[in-house]
Design a protein around this motif. Sequence first.
Motif, PDB file in Angstrom:
ATOM      1  N   SER A   3       0.742  -1.248  -0.076  1.00  0.00           N
ATOM      2  CA  SER A   3      -0.128   0.030  -0.208  1.00  0.00           C
ATOM      3  C   SER A   3       0.844   1.124  -0.033  1.00  0.00           C
ATOM      4  N   LYS A   4       0.277   2.274  -0.405  1.00  0.00           N
ATOM      5  CA  LYS A   4       1.150   3.502  -0.704  1.00  0.00           C
ATOM      6  C   LYS A   4       1.335   4.000   0.799  1.00  0.00           C
ATOM      7  N   MET A   5       0.296   3.770   1.642  1.00  0.00           N
ATOM      8  CA  MET A   5       0.406   4.307   3.065  1.00  0.00           C
ATOM      9  C   MET A   5       1.505   3.613   3.762  1.00  0.00           C
ATOM     10  N   LYS A   6       1.535   2.422   3.639  1.00  0.00           N
ATOM     11  CA  LYS A   6       3.023   1.375   4.155  1.00  0.00           C
ATOM     12  C   LYS A   6       4.297   1.966   3.707  1.00  0.00           C
ATOM     13  N   LEU A   7       4.295   2.318   2.370  1.00  0.00           N
ATOM     14  CA  LEU A   7       5.478   2.724   1.577  1.00  0.00           C
ATOM     15  C   LEU A   7       6.054   4.130   2.219  1.00  0.00           C
ATOM     16  N   ALA A   8       4.840   5.031   2.587  1.00  0.00           N
ATOM     17  CA  ALA A   8       5.074   6.430   2.955  1.00  0.00           C
ATOM     18  C   ALA A   8       5.489   6.138   4.629  1.00  0.00           C
ATOM     19  N   ARG A   9       4.886   5.193   5.378  1.00  0.00           N
ATOM     20  CA  ARG A   9       5.256   4.848   6.785  1.00  0.00           C
ATOM     21  C   ARG A   9       6.763   4.667   6.745  1.00  0.00           C
ATOM     22  N   ILE A  10       7.125   3.695   5.944  1.00  0.00           N
ATOM     23  CA  ILE A  10       8.485   3.126   5.942  1.00  0.00           C
ATOM     24  C   ILE A  10       9.501   4.289   5.328  1.00  0.00           C
ATOM     25  N   GLU A  11       9.150   5.005   4.627  1.00  0.00           N
ATOM     26  CA  GLU A  11       9.919   6.002   4.327  1.00  0.00           C
ATOM     27  C   GLU A  11      10.324   7.146   5.267  1.00  0.00           C
ATOM     28  N   LYS A  12       9.419   7.359   6.252  1.00  0.00           N
ATOM     29  CA  LYS A  12       9.355   8.139   7.383  1.00  0.00           C
ATOM     30  C   LYS A  12       9.986   7.377   8.662  1.00  0.00           C
ATOM     31  N   GLY A  13      10.468   5.919   8.486  1.00  0.00           N
ATOM     32  CA  GLY A  13      11.091   5.207   9.373  1.00  0.00           C
ATOM     33  C   GLY A  13      10.326   5.137  10.674  1.00  0.00           C
ATOM     34  N   LEU A  14       9.118   4.882  10.301  1.00  0.00           N
ATOM     35  CA  LEU A  14       8.308   4.453  11.611  1.00  0.00           C
ATOM     36  C   LEU A  14       7.211   3.135  11.380  1.00  0.00           C
ATOM     37  N   THR A  15       7.354   2.702  12.532  1.00  0.00           N
ATOM     38  CA  THR A  15       6.711   1.123  12.695  1.00  0.00           C
ATOM     39  C   THR A  15       5.280   1.440  12.738  1.00  0.00           C
ATOM     40  N   GLN A  16       4.488   0.366  12.437  1.00  0.00           N
ATOM     41  CA  GLN A  16       3.092   0.394  12.671  1.00  0.00           C
ATOM     42  C   GLN A  16       2.611   1.152  14.136  1.00  0.00           C
ATOM     43  N   GLU A  17       3.277   0.643  14.940  1.00  0.00           N
ATOM     44  CA  GLU A  17       3.066   0.968  16.371  1.00  0.00           C
ATOM     45  C   GLU A  17       3.553   2.436  16.545  1.00  0.00           C
ATOM     46  N   GLN A  18       4.583   2.928  16.121  1.00  0.00           N
ATOM     47  CA  GLN A  18       4.709   4.591  16.407  1.00  0.00           C
ATOM     48  C   GLN A  18       3.493   5.257  15.526  1.00  0.00           C
ATOM     49  N   LEU A  19       3.453   4.989  14.581  1.00  0.00           N
ATOM     50  CA  LEU A  19       2.436   5.725  13.540  1.00  0.00           C
ATOM     51  C   LEU A  19       1.062   5.633  14.327  1.00  0.00           C
ATOM     52  N   ALA A  20       0.647   4.300  14.984  1.00  0.00           N
ATOM     53  CA  ALA A  20      -0.564   4.266  15.634  1.00  0.00           C
ATOM     54  C   ALA A  20      -0.677   5.215  16.849  1.00  0.00           C
ATOM     55  N   LYS A  21       0.551   5.298  17.680  1.00  0.00           N
ATOM     56  CA  LYS A  21       0.440   6.048  18.840  1.00  0.00           C
ATOM     57  C   LYS A  21       0.242   7.750  18.527  1.00  0.00           C
ATOM     58  N   ARG A  22       0.867   7.919  17.252  1.00  0.00           N
ATOM     59  CA  ARG A  22       1.110   9.305  16.819  1.00  0.00           C
ATOM     60  C   ARG A  22      -0.425   9.847  16.326  1.00  0.00           C
TER      61      ARG A  22
END
Length: 65
Positions: A3-22
Motif C-alpha cells: 500500500s501507498k500508506m505502508k511505503l510512506a510509513r517506511i519512508e518516514k522510518g516509522l513502525t506501525q506501532e509508532q504511527l498508531a500512537k501518533r
Amino acid sequence: MVSKMKLARIEKGLTQEQLAKRVNATRQTIGLIENGEYNPSLNLCIAIAKELSKTLDDLFWEVEL
C-alpha cells in the motif's frame, strides 16, 4: 501490492506501532488499513496523512488502470 500508506510509513522510518500512537489508533488498525481490510474514518485518514507528510490523494486515492 504494498500500500501507498505502508511505503510512506517506511519512508518516514516509522513502525506501525509508532504511527498508531501518533494518530491515536492501534497497531492492528494501522495493519488492517495497510492491507486494505479496514476503511478508516476521514479524521483518521487526515491524521495519518499529516503524520506522513502526504496528501489524502497520495495515500488513499486508487487509480484505475
